[in-house]
Design a protein around this motif. Structure first.
Motif, PDB file in Angstrom:
ATOM      1  N   ASN A 164      26.245  27.614  37.416  1.00 25.03           N
ATOM      2  CA  ASN A 164      25.833  27.428  38.816  1.00 25.03           C
ATOM      3  C   ASN A 164      25.197  28.692  39.387  1.00 25.03           C
ATOM      4  OD1 ASN A 164      26.850  24.805  38.792  1.00 25.03           O
ATOM      5  ND2 ASN A 164      28.867  25.450  39.490  1.00 25.03           N
ATOM      6  N   LEU A 165      25.762  29.851  39.045  1.00 20.75           N
ATOM      7  CA  LEU A 165      25.235  31.115  39.554  1.00 20.75           C
ATOM      8  C   LEU A 165      23.846  31.403  38.996  1.00 20.75           C
ATOM      9  CD1 LEU A 165      28.486  33.263  39.357  1.00 20.75           C
ATOM     10  CD2 LEU A 165      27.249  32.654  41.446  1.00 20.75           C
ATOM     11  N   PHE A 166      23.588  30.973  37.767  1.00 22.87           N
ATOM     12  CA  PHE A 166      22.267  31.184  37.168  1.00 22.87           C
ATOM     13  C   PHE A 166      21.192  30.474  37.980  1.00 22.87           C
ATOM     14  CE2 PHE A 166      18.927  29.365  34.478  1.00 22.87           C
ATOM     15  CZ  PHE A 166      18.328  30.530  34.010  1.00 22.87           C
ATOM     16  N   PHE A 167      21.415  29.192  38.288  1.00 23.74           N
ATOM     17  CA  PHE A 167      20.417  28.434  39.045  1.00 23.74           C
ATOM     18  C   PHE A 167      20.318  28.924  40.480  1.00 23.74           C
ATOM     19  CE2 PHE A 167      21.213  25.419  35.562  1.00 23.74           C
ATOM     20  CZ  PHE A 167      19.907  25.161  35.197  1.00 23.74           C
ATOM     21  N   GLN A 204      16.373  38.720  42.138  1.00 19.95           N
ATOM     22  CA  GLN A 204      15.663  38.886  40.865  1.00 19.95           C
ATOM     23  C   GLN A 204      15.864  40.276  40.276  1.00 19.95           C
ATOM     24  OE1 GLN A 204      14.371  35.954  39.665  1.00 19.95           O
ATOM     25  NE2 GLN A 204      15.431  35.366  41.551  1.00 19.95           N
ATOM     26  N   ASN A 205      16.080  41.254  41.132  1.00 20.23           N
ATOM     27  CA  ASN A 205      16.336  42.621  40.662  1.00 20.23           C
ATOM     28  C   ASN A 205      17.798  42.766  40.262  1.00 20.23           C
ATOM     29  OD1 ASN A 205      17.280  45.605  41.386  1.00 20.23           O
ATOM     30  ND2 ASN A 205      15.104  45.687  40.866  1.00 20.23           N
ATOM     31  N   ASP A 206      18.044  43.258  39.040  1.00 21.80           N
ATOM     32  CA  ASP A 206      19.411  43.354  38.524  1.00 21.80           C
ATOM     33  C   ASP A 206      20.301  44.251  39.378  1.00 21.80           C
ATOM     34  OD1 ASP A 206      18.821  41.644  36.467  1.00 21.80           O
ATOM     35  OD2 ASP A 206      18.416  43.225  35.003  1.00 21.80           O
ATOM     36  N   ILE A 207      19.758  45.380  39.825  1.00 13.73           N
ATOM     37  CA  ILE A 207      20.562  46.331  40.608  1.00 13.73           C
ATOM     38  C   ILE A 207      20.977  45.708  41.935  1.00 13.73           C
ATOM     39  CG2 ILE A 207      20.536  48.563  41.778  1.00 13.73           C
ATOM     40  CD1 ILE A 207      18.643  49.572  39.627  1.00 13.73           C
ATOM     41  N   ILE A 208      20.020  45.085  42.624  1.00 18.31           N
ATOM     42  CA  ILE A 208      20.328  44.440  43.900  1.00 18.31           C
ATOM     43  C   ILE A 208      21.313  43.297  43.694  1.00 18.31           C
ATOM     44  CG2 ILE A 208      19.361  43.069  45.796  1.00 18.31           C
ATOM     45  CD1 ILE A 208      16.807  44.709  45.541  1.00 18.31           C
ATOM     46  N   TYR A 209      21.087  42.507  42.641  1.00 16.81           N
ATOM     47  CA  TYR A 209      21.946  41.342  42.399  1.00 16.81           C
ATOM     48  C   TYR A 209      23.394  41.766  42.154  1.00 16.81           C
ATOM     49  CZ  TYR A 209      23.671  36.981  40.359  1.00 16.81           C
ATOM     50  OH  TYR A 209      24.395  35.846  40.087  1.00 16.81           O
ATOM     51  N   LYS A 210      23.601  42.858  41.427  1.00 11.35           N
ATOM     52  CA  LYS A 210      24.956  43.313  41.126  1.00 11.35           C
ATOM     53  C   LYS A 210      25.715  43.733  42.381  1.00 11.35           C
ATOM     54  CE  LYS A 210      23.968  44.805  36.396  1.00 11.35           C
ATOM     55  NZ  LYS A 210      23.821  45.957  35.474  1.00 11.35           N
ATOM     56  N   THR A 239      25.436  42.180  45.322  1.00 16.39           N
ATOM     57  CA  THR A 239      25.668  41.017  46.179  1.00 16.39           C
ATOM     58  C   THR A 239      26.994  40.339  45.819  1.00 16.39           C
ATOM     59  OG1 THR A 239      24.535  39.479  44.684  1.00 16.39           O
ATOM     60  CG2 THR A 239      23.188  40.639  46.328  1.00 16.39           C
ATOM     61  N   PRO A 240      27.551  39.527  46.738  1.00 14.02           N
ATOM     62  CA  PRO A 240      28.779  38.779  46.410  1.00 14.02           C
ATOM     63  C   PRO A 240      28.601  37.886  45.183  1.00 14.02           C
ATOM     64  CG  PRO A 240      28.392  38.727  48.773  1.00 14.02           C
ATOM     65  CD  PRO A 240      27.177  39.361  48.156  1.00 14.02           C
ATOM     66  N   GLU A 241      27.440  37.210  45.062  1.00 16.97           N
ATOM     67  CA  GLU A 241      27.211  36.357  43.899  1.00 16.97           C
ATOM     68  C   GLU A 241      27.128  37.178  42.620  1.00 16.97           C
ATOM     69  OE1 GLU A 241      24.079  33.556  43.960  1.00 16.97           O
ATOM     70  OE2 GLU A 241      24.874  32.414  45.661  1.00 16.97           O
ATOM     71  N   GLY A 242      26.522  38.358  42.708  1.00 20.65           N
ATOM     72  CA  GLY A 242      26.425  39.231  41.535  1.00 20.65           C
ATOM     73  C   GLY A 242      27.790  39.678  41.061  1.00 20.65           C
ATOM     74  N   ARG A 243      28.676  40.019  42.001  1.00 22.64           N
ATOM     75  CA  ARG A 243      30.034  40.421  41.634  1.00 22.64           C
ATOM     76  C   ARG A 243      30.818  39.237  41.067  1.00 22.64           C
ATOM     77  NH1 ARG A 243      29.313  43.336  46.522  1.00 22.64           N
ATOM     78  NH2 ARG A 243      30.461  41.774  47.724  1.00 22.64           N
ATOM     79  N   TRP A 244      30.574  38.063  41.627  1.00 27.24           N
ATOM     80  CA  TRP A 244      31.199  36.833  41.117  1.00 27.24           C
ATOM     81  C   TRP A 244      30.733  36.564  39.688  1.00 27.24           C
ATOM     82  CZ3 TRP A 244      30.418  31.383  43.790  1.00 27.24           C
ATOM     83  CH2 TRP A 244      31.246  30.456  43.157  1.00 27.24           C
ATOM     84  N   ASN A 245      29.454  36.751  39.455  1.00 29.12           N
ATOM     85  CA  ASN A 245      28.899  36.571  38.110  1.00 29.12           C
ATOM     86  C   ASN A 245      29.536  37.542  37.120  1.00 29.12           C
ATOM     87  OD1 ASN A 245      26.432  35.399  36.438  1.00 29.12           O
ATOM     88  ND2 ASN A 245      26.422  37.604  36.096  1.00 29.12           N
ATOM     89  N   HIS A 246      29.728  38.786  37.562  1.00 31.04           N
ATOM     90  CA  HIS A 246      30.348  39.796  36.702  1.00 31.04           C
ATOM     91  C   HIS A 246      31.783  39.419  36.363  1.00 31.04           C
ATOM     92  CE1 HIS A 246      31.241  43.743  35.027  1.00 31.04           C
ATOM     93  NE2 HIS A 246      32.301  43.813  35.818  1.00 31.04           N
ATOM     94  N   ARG A 247      32.541  38.950  37.362  1.00 23.33           N
ATOM     95  CA  ARG A 247      33.928  38.553  37.111  1.00 23.33           C
ATOM     96  C   ARG A 247      33.997  37.377  36.140  1.00 23.33           C
ATOM     97  NH1 ARG A 247      34.314  39.360  42.768  1.00 23.33           N
ATOM     98  NH2 ARG A 247      34.182  37.097  43.119  1.00 23.33           N
TER      99      ARG A 247
END
Length: 378
Positions: free
Chosen positions: A207-210, A219-225, A227-235
Motif C-alpha cells: 500500500n505504501l508503494f502505491f 519521490q526523493n528518498d531523503i525527503i520520503y524517509k 515523512t510519517p509514511e517513510g518511517r512507516w515504510n522503514h518499520r
C-alpha cells in the motif's frame, strides 16, 4: 559612542553579506538542478519518441491512472500496440511493453530486475537453487500443502457459523505462508492460529508503494524517509527482515544439533533454505548474510503472496461462474471418491479444474507487470 556603533554594525554587514552569498549560491544550485531535470526530461522524451502514448501533463504525467492499472493497460494495449510510455512524473517514465517480440529484445539486454540479480551472480544463484524445485522434492510437499488447506477450511467452517460472509485473502495468505515455511524452510509449527505481523507488514509495504508513487514530494528518498509514511515504510521493512532473520537463525540452530547436519546432508534433495546454507561460491566461501537474506526474502514474499493472490482470484472467478464451479466440484468428487486428500498422482487427472485455474490466472494474473531497469543510456 560613534566607535561602539561602528563596531556593532560591521558584524551586521558581515551577516548580511553571508546571507546574500548563501542566497546566490542556493539560487545557482536551484538553477543547476532545474537544468539537470530539463536535460534529463529531454533525453527521456527522445528515448521514447517512437512509442505513442496518451497525452500527459508536463509535471504530473499519467499519475491520474495509478490505481486503475489493469483497466488502463487493457485500453492502452488496444490503442497503442506493442508498447507505450507511461509518465509517472515530469522526469520519470516507464515503457510499458506487452508484445512478446519486444519483450525478448528487452529481456535480452543487461539490466536489474526487482526480483532478479544481474549477470554472472544471477546465473550462479539460479544454478545453485534449481535443485530446490526438482519434481522429486515437490512430491512429498503435497501432503503438507493439503494439511495446511485442511486447517484453513476448518477455520472457515467455524467462522461461517458466526457470519454469512468471509473475506478470504488474509486466511489464504496465512495458509500459503505456513505452507512455504514448512516446505521450503523446514519450519515446524503453524502460522494460521492468529494474524501474522509479517503478512501485515507485506500488505503495508504494498500500500505504501502505491501511495508513494502518487505523491510528488515523496519521490526523493531523503525527503520520503523524513515523512510519517517513510518511517512507516522503514518499520515495515525492518519487521519483514526480522521475520526472515528469525527463520534463518532458527534453521542454523537446528542444524547444529547432534546428528542433524549428517541427516540433512544424506537427503537426496535439500530444502530451499538448506541449499542456501550449504551453498558454496566458486572461491569456496558460503553465501554472505546479505545474499542469504535477499534470497529468503524473495522466496518467502513471492512464494506466499502471489500464490495467495492467485488462489483468491481462482475462488472468486469460480464463485462468479457457479456452473463451472459445479463441474469442478463434480470432477474432484469423482476423483477422490471417499474424501481422501489430493495426492501428486491426482494432479494430472483434473483437466477441467486445471483449465479453470489457468483461465482465472490469465484473467487475473497475480503479477500482471514486472520491472526491468536499464543499466545504461545506450
Amino acid at each position: 559612542m560613534s566607535v561602539s556603533v561602528l563596531s556593532f554594525t560591521r558584524p551586521l554587514d558581515g551577516v548580511s553579506g553571508l546571507l546574500q552569498v548563501a542566497s546566490l549560491l542556493g539560487f545557482a544550485l536551484l538553477l543547476l538542478k532545474a537544468a539537470q531535470l530539463y536535460l534529463h526530461r529531454q533525453w527521456l522524451l527522445k528515448a521514447v519518441q517512437h512509442f505513442p502514448s496518451p497525452p500527459s501533463h508536463w509535471l504530473f504525467g499519467h499519475i491520474q491512472e495509478v490505481g486503475r492499472e489493469l483497466q488502463k493497460l487493457q485500453k492502452r494495449a488496444e490503442k497503442y500496440p506493442c508498447a507505450s510510455p507511461r509518465w509517472l512524473w515530469g522526469n520519470k517514465v516507464i515503457l510499458e511493453v506487452y508484445d512478446p517480440d519486444y519483450m525478448k529484445v528487452i529481456l535480452g539486454r543487461s539490466g536489474y530486475s526487482l526480483l532478479l540479480l544481474n549477470g554472472q551472480k544471477w546465473f550462479q544463484h539460479r544454478r545453485m537453487l534449481t535443485p530446490a524445485f526438482h519434481y522429486d522434492i515437490l512430491k512429498p510437499y503435497v501432503w503438507l500443502m493439503a494439511d495446511s488447506v485442511h486447517v484453513m477450511l476448518d477455520k472457515w467452517e467455524d467462522l461461517i457459523r458466526q457470519n454469512s460472509y468471509l473475506e478470504i485473502f488474509e486466511h489464504v495468505s496465512l495458509m500459503t505462508l505456513g505452507t512455504i515455511m514448512k516446505c521450503a524452510f523446514s519450519y515446524k509449527g503453524s502460522h494460521q492460529a492468529e494474524r501474522s505481523s509479517y503478512i501485515q507488514a507485506i500488505q503495508d509495504l504494498s500500500n505504501l508503494f502505491f501511495s508513494r508513487v502518487r505523491n510528488a514530494f515523496h519521490q526523493n528518498d531523503i525527503i520520503y524517509k523524513l515523512t510519517p509514511e517513510g518511517r512507516w515504510n522503514h518499520r515495515a521493512c525492518q519487521l519483514a527482515h526480522r521475520h526472515t532473520d528469525r527463520v534463518i537463525k532458527l534453521r542454523k540452530a537446528q542444524l547444529q544439533e547432534e546428528g542433524a547436519l549428517e541427516k540433512v546432508r544424506s537427503k537426496r534433495h535439500l530444502d530451499f533454505l538448506d541449499i542456501l546454507l550449504f551453498a558454496r561460491t566458486e572461491d569456496g566461501s558460503s553465501l554472505s548474510d546479505k545474499d542469504l537474506r535477499a534470497e529468503v526474502d524473495t522466496s518467502m514474499f513471492e512464494g506466499h503472496d502471489t500464490t495467495a493472490s492467485g488462489i483468491s482470484w481462482v475462488l472468486y472467478t469460480l464463485a462468479t461462474h457457479p456452473e463451472h464451479q459445479q463441474m469442478c466440484r463434480q470432477e474432484i468428487q469423482i476423483l477422490l471418491g471417499d474424501g481422501a486428500s489430493i495426492t501428486w498422482d491426482h494432479l494430472d487427472q483434473m483437466p477441467y479444474t486445471t483449465m479453470c485455474i489457468k483461465e482465472a490466472l490469465r484473467l487475473y494474473p497475480p503479477v500482471p507487470v514486472f520491472c526491468h531497469l536499464s543499466c545504461s543510456k545506450k
